[in-house]
Design an enzyme around this catalytic site. Structure first.
Site, PDB file in Angstrom:
ATOM      1  N   HIS A  70       0.815  -1.294   0.154  1.00 39.85           N
ATOM      2  CA  HIS A  70       0.164   0.175  -0.009  1.00 39.85           C
ATOM      3  C   HIS A  70       0.877   1.085   0.002  1.00 39.85           C
ATOM      4  CE1 HIS A  70      -2.428  -3.086   2.023  1.00 39.85           C
ATOM      5  NE2 HIS A  70      -3.408  -2.681   1.115  1.00 39.85           N
ATOM      6  N   HIS A 120      -6.200   4.746   6.430  1.00 43.02           N
ATOM      7  CA  HIS A 120      -5.678   3.679   5.585  1.00 43.02           C
ATOM      8  C   HIS A 120      -4.351   3.882   5.257  1.00 43.02           C
ATOM      9  CE1 HIS A 120      -4.973   0.574   2.450  1.00 43.02           C
ATOM     10  NE2 HIS A 120      -6.095  -0.253   2.945  1.00 43.02           N
ATOM     11  N   GLU A 122      -2.830   3.228   2.562  1.00 40.34           N
ATOM     12  CA  GLU A 122      -2.563   3.770   1.329  1.00 40.34           C
ATOM     13  C   GLU A 122      -2.760   5.270   1.228  1.00 40.34           C
ATOM     14  OE1 GLU A 122      -5.073   1.776  -1.825  1.00 40.34           O
ATOM     15  OE2 GLU A 122      -5.028   3.630  -2.678  1.00 40.34           O
ATOM     16  N   CYS A 186      -8.291   0.575  -9.225  1.00 43.88           N
ATOM     17  CA  CYS A 186      -7.532  -0.337  -9.815  1.00 43.88           C
ATOM     18  C   CYS A 186      -8.251  -1.568 -10.768  1.00 43.88           C
ATOM     19  CB  CYS A 186      -6.437  -1.021  -9.203  1.00 43.88           C
ATOM     20  SG  CYS A 186      -6.946  -2.575  -8.266  1.00 43.88           S
ATOM     21  N   SER A 214      -8.883  -5.533   5.484  1.00 43.86           N
ATOM     22  CA  SER A 214      -8.739  -5.213   4.081  1.00 43.86           C
ATOM     23  C   SER A 214      -9.613  -4.418   3.314  1.00 43.86           C
ATOM     24  CB  SER A 214      -8.693  -6.753   3.497  1.00 43.86           C
ATOM     25  OG  SER A 214      -8.853  -6.551   2.073  1.00 43.86           O
ATOM     26  N   SER A 215      -9.481  -3.161   3.001  1.00 39.56           N
ATOM     27  CA  SER A 215     -10.521  -2.312   2.317  1.00 39.56           C
ATOM     28  C   SER A 215     -11.139  -3.080   0.969  1.00 39.56           C
ATOM     29  CB  SER A 215      -9.619  -1.032   1.893  1.00 39.56           C
ATOM     30  OG  SER A 215     -10.819  -0.332   1.180  1.00 39.56           O
ATOM     31  N   ASN A 216     -10.444  -3.541   0.364  1.00 39.65           N
ATOM     32  CA  ASN A 216     -11.054  -4.187  -0.909  1.00 39.65           C
ATOM     33  C   ASN A 216     -11.927  -5.316  -0.525  1.00 39.65           C
ATOM     34  OD1 ASN A 216      -9.895  -6.966  -2.086  1.00 39.65           O
ATOM     35  ND2 ASN A 216      -8.195  -5.831  -1.158  1.00 39.65           N
ATOM     36  N   SER A 258      -6.046  -9.712  -1.316  1.00 44.35           N
ATOM     37  CA  SER A 258      -4.809 -10.157  -0.249  1.00 44.35           C
ATOM     38  C   SER A 258      -4.947 -11.619   0.183  1.00 44.35           C
ATOM     39  CB  SER A 258      -4.201  -9.127   0.674  1.00 44.35           C
ATOM     40  OG  SER A 258      -5.461  -8.497   1.418  1.00 44.35           O
TER      41      SER A 258
END
Ligand code: SF4
Length: 276
Positions: A70, A120, A122, A186, A214-216, A258
């Site tokens: 990140h 976060h 990132e 992305c 985990s954000s995603n 991830s």
């Protein structure tokens, strides 16, 4: 009960790349967790002696420091380079891009707005590249009180839902002379999100596997909930509650970017065992 995986799920390009870099650099340490999956981090430590350092000041000259997927704050990266540490950059190129945009737009006189989670890593990193500062927002309401200039540059956290990003852009565009909207979400995120949307529409129970931080994975879980009320975000098979599958006919599965394949397989095997 039928069990089916989403068409796209799990490890993305950036995570695969970061893990390869870590495996090639035994006896090193990552600065912050390499990816948001504690089980995979434990595997890298056990099999490759890749440790985890939470405070970059504890690195000593000669140490090998792997920069997490990140990314990190610009000043910390510079400090690592300056102090004689062997820096190995595993920042995902899709994260480097918004960092560069933040810097370029800030220096060109744009107000930089980042749509994402301020806490976060990132976003902490991307924000640090905006030379004259950036404002992080999570929804349109955060924009209401802001006094912005005429030129705005809009950047999104790589894992955000595109529909939510559009809401921010749609609010800003009619109110300012110039709004530059950068598509920094992305592809892996798009593909995994689209696939979870498709499968959750036909599933009567959905399992989304990935780290709780985990954000995603959280975004996948949110999309899944939009279409399937029986959606559950789990980290691994130990979080399964087998009553979820009672009288169900179709179980859809997806996993965050991830989440390693071996965890996904363990979950599938456990569900199969429980329903047989
Ligand atoms: S989800 Fe996208 S931005 Fe994040 S690590 Fe994977 S490829 Fe890179």
């Amino acid at each position: 009960m039928k069990i089916e995986l989403a068409e796209n799920y799990g490890f993305c390009f950036g995570v695969k790349r970061a893990i390869k870099i870590a495996e090639e650099n035994k006896n090193s340490s990552t600065y912050g967790p390499l990816i948001h999956n504690s089980k995979e981090i434990a595997r890298l430590d056990a099999d490759y002696k890749v440790g985890l350092v939470e405070d970059f000041k504890t690195f000593k000259p000669g140490d090998k420091a792997i920069v997490r997927t990140h990314g990190i704050v610009k000043e910390e990266l510079a400090a690592l380079h300056k102090s004689g540490i062997d820096v190995i950059d595993a920042t995902c190129p899709f994260v480097t891009k918004p960092q560069e945009i933040a810097q370029e737009m800030s220096e060109a006189g744009y107000d930089v707005i980042i749509f994402g989670d301020e806490a976060h890593p990132e976003i902490k990193g991307v924000k640090s590249y905006a030379t004259h500062g950036a404002i992080v927002v999570t929804n349109v309401f955060d924009l209401l009180e802001l006094k912005l200039h005429e030129k705005i540059a809009l950047i999104a956290q790589t894992t955000r839902k595109v529909e939510d990003y559009m809401e921010i852009a749609n609010y800003l565009i009619p109110r300012h002379k110039e709004v530059r909207v950068f598509n920094t979400i992305c592809n892996a995120t798009f593909e995994n999100q689209e696939a979870v949307r498709t499968i959750s529409k036909k599933a009567d129970v959905m399992i989304i596997i990935g780290g709780k931080n985990s954000s995603n994975t959280k975004q996948l879980s949110s999309i899944s909930h939009d279409y399937c009320a029986n959606s559950h975000h789990i980290e691994d098979e130990n979080d399964l509650d087998y009553s979820w599958f009672k009288d169900k006919e179709f179980c859809g599965i997806s996993a965050g970017a991830s989440t390693p394949d071996w965890i996904i397989q363990n979950v599938i095997d456990s569900i199969k065992k429980s329903v047989n």
